[in-house]
Design a protein around this motif. Structure first.
Motif, mmCIF file in Angstrom:
data_model
loop_
_atom_site.group_PDB
_atom_site.id
_atom_site.type_symbol
_atom_site.label_atom_id
_atom_site.label_comp_id
_atom_site.label_asym_id
_atom_site.label_seq_id
_atom_site.Cartn_x
_atom_site.Cartn_y
_atom_site.Cartn_z
ATOM 1 N N LEU A 1 0.830 -1.206 0.000
ATOM 2 C CA LEU A 1 0.000 0.000 0.000
ATOM 3 C C LEU A 1 0.867 1.260 0.000
ATOM 4 C CD1 LEU A 1 -2.831 -1.024 2.490
ATOM 5 C CD2 LEU A 1 -3.043 -0.711 0.015
ATOM 6 N N ALA A 2 1.950 1.252 0.750
ATOM 7 C CA ALA A 2 2.858 2.398 0.778
ATOM 8 C C ALA A 2 3.493 2.605 -0.603
ATOM 9 C CB ALA A 2 3.940 2.200 1.840
ATOM 10 N N LEU A 3 3.869 1.526 -1.248
ATOM 11 C CA LEU A 3 4.436 1.621 -2.591
ATOM 12 C C LEU A 3 3.407 2.181 -3.566
ATOM 13 C CD1 LEU A 3 6.547 1.119 -4.783
ATOM 14 C CD2 LEU A 3 5.794 -1.280 -4.832
ATOM 15 N N MET A 4 2.172 1.675 -3.494
ATOM 16 C CA MET A 4 1.127 2.165 -4.397
ATOM 17 C C MET A 4 0.840 3.633 -4.127
ATOM 18 S SD MET A 4 -0.504 1.218 -6.953
ATOM 19 C CE MET A 4 -1.029 2.678 -7.833
ATOM 20 N N HIS A 5 0.878 4.032 -2.868
ATOM 21 C CA HIS A 5 0.694 5.444 -2.535
ATOM 22 C C HIS A 5 1.769 6.294 -3.194
ATOM 23 C CE1 HIS A 5 1.424 9.005 0.048
ATOM 24 N NE2 HIS A 5 0.130 9.144 -0.144
ATOM 25 N N GLU A 6 3.014 5.862 -3.113
ATOM 26 C CA GLU A 6 4.117 6.606 -3.731
ATOM 27 C C GLU A 6 3.940 6.708 -5.243
ATOM 28 O OE1 GLU A 6 6.747 8.364 -2.551
ATOM 29 O OE2 GLU A 6 5.815 8.072 -0.599
ATOM 30 N N LEU A 7 3.577 5.604 -5.870
ATOM 31 C CA LEU A 7 3.361 5.620 -7.321
ATOM 32 C C LEU A 7 2.226 6.570 -7.694
ATOM 33 C CD1 LEU A 7 3.702 1.817 -8.140
ATOM 34 C CD2 LEU A 7 5.333 3.629 -8.704
ATOM 35 N N ASP A 8 1.115 6.473 -6.972
ATOM 36 C CA ASP A 8 -0.041 7.311 -7.252
ATOM 37 C C ASP A 8 0.271 8.780 -6.994
ATOM 38 O OD1 ASP A 8 -3.038 7.473 -7.770
ATOM 39 O OD2 ASP A 8 -2.894 8.419 -5.791
ATOM 40 N N HIS A 9 0.874 9.059 -5.875
ATOM 41 C CA HIS A 9 1.180 10.438 -5.473
ATOM 42 C C HIS A 9 2.112 11.121 -6.470
ATOM 43 C CE1 HIS A 9 1.789 13.801 -2.740
ATOM 44 N NE2 HIS A 9 3.081 13.663 -2.919
ATOM 45 N N ASN A 10 3.025 10.360 -7.048
ATOM 46 C CA ASN A 10 3.997 10.917 -7.988
ATOM 47 C C ASN A 10 3.593 10.759 -9.449
ATOM 48 O OD1 ASN A 10 6.167 11.909 -6.194
ATOM 49 N ND2 ASN A 10 6.171 9.788 -5.520
#
Length: 74
Positions: free
Chosen positions: A49-58
């Motif tokens: 989830l943290a990885l997906m957040h980073e991908l989405d946020h950027n």
């Protein structure tokens, strides 16, 4: 991050909550932001989830498109 984690984002589904059954890669940004503010779950799910957040946020979610063609949902 491990390269295998990107494949897991397009094959693993959310195991609980409002978006139960949805692919991690398809979770809405506001839901990922909520976890970022309130804390990600422990273990593999939290890491993904943290990885997906980073991908989405950027704005990098499109990087997952080629992986979607070969992924099998689990």
């Amino acid at each position: 991050m491990y390269p295998e984690d990107l494949e897991l984002l397009v094959s693993r589904t959310m195991p609980f909550g409002k978006y139960k059954g949805r692919l991690l890669a398809d979770l809405p940004g506001h839901y990922l932001n909520w976890f970022a503010r309130n804390g990600f779950p422990k273990g593999e799910l939290g890491r993904l989830l943290a990885l997906m957040h980073e991908l989405d946020h950027n704005g990098l979610s499109a990087l997952l498109a080629p992986l979607r063609k070969t992924a099998t949902p689990s």
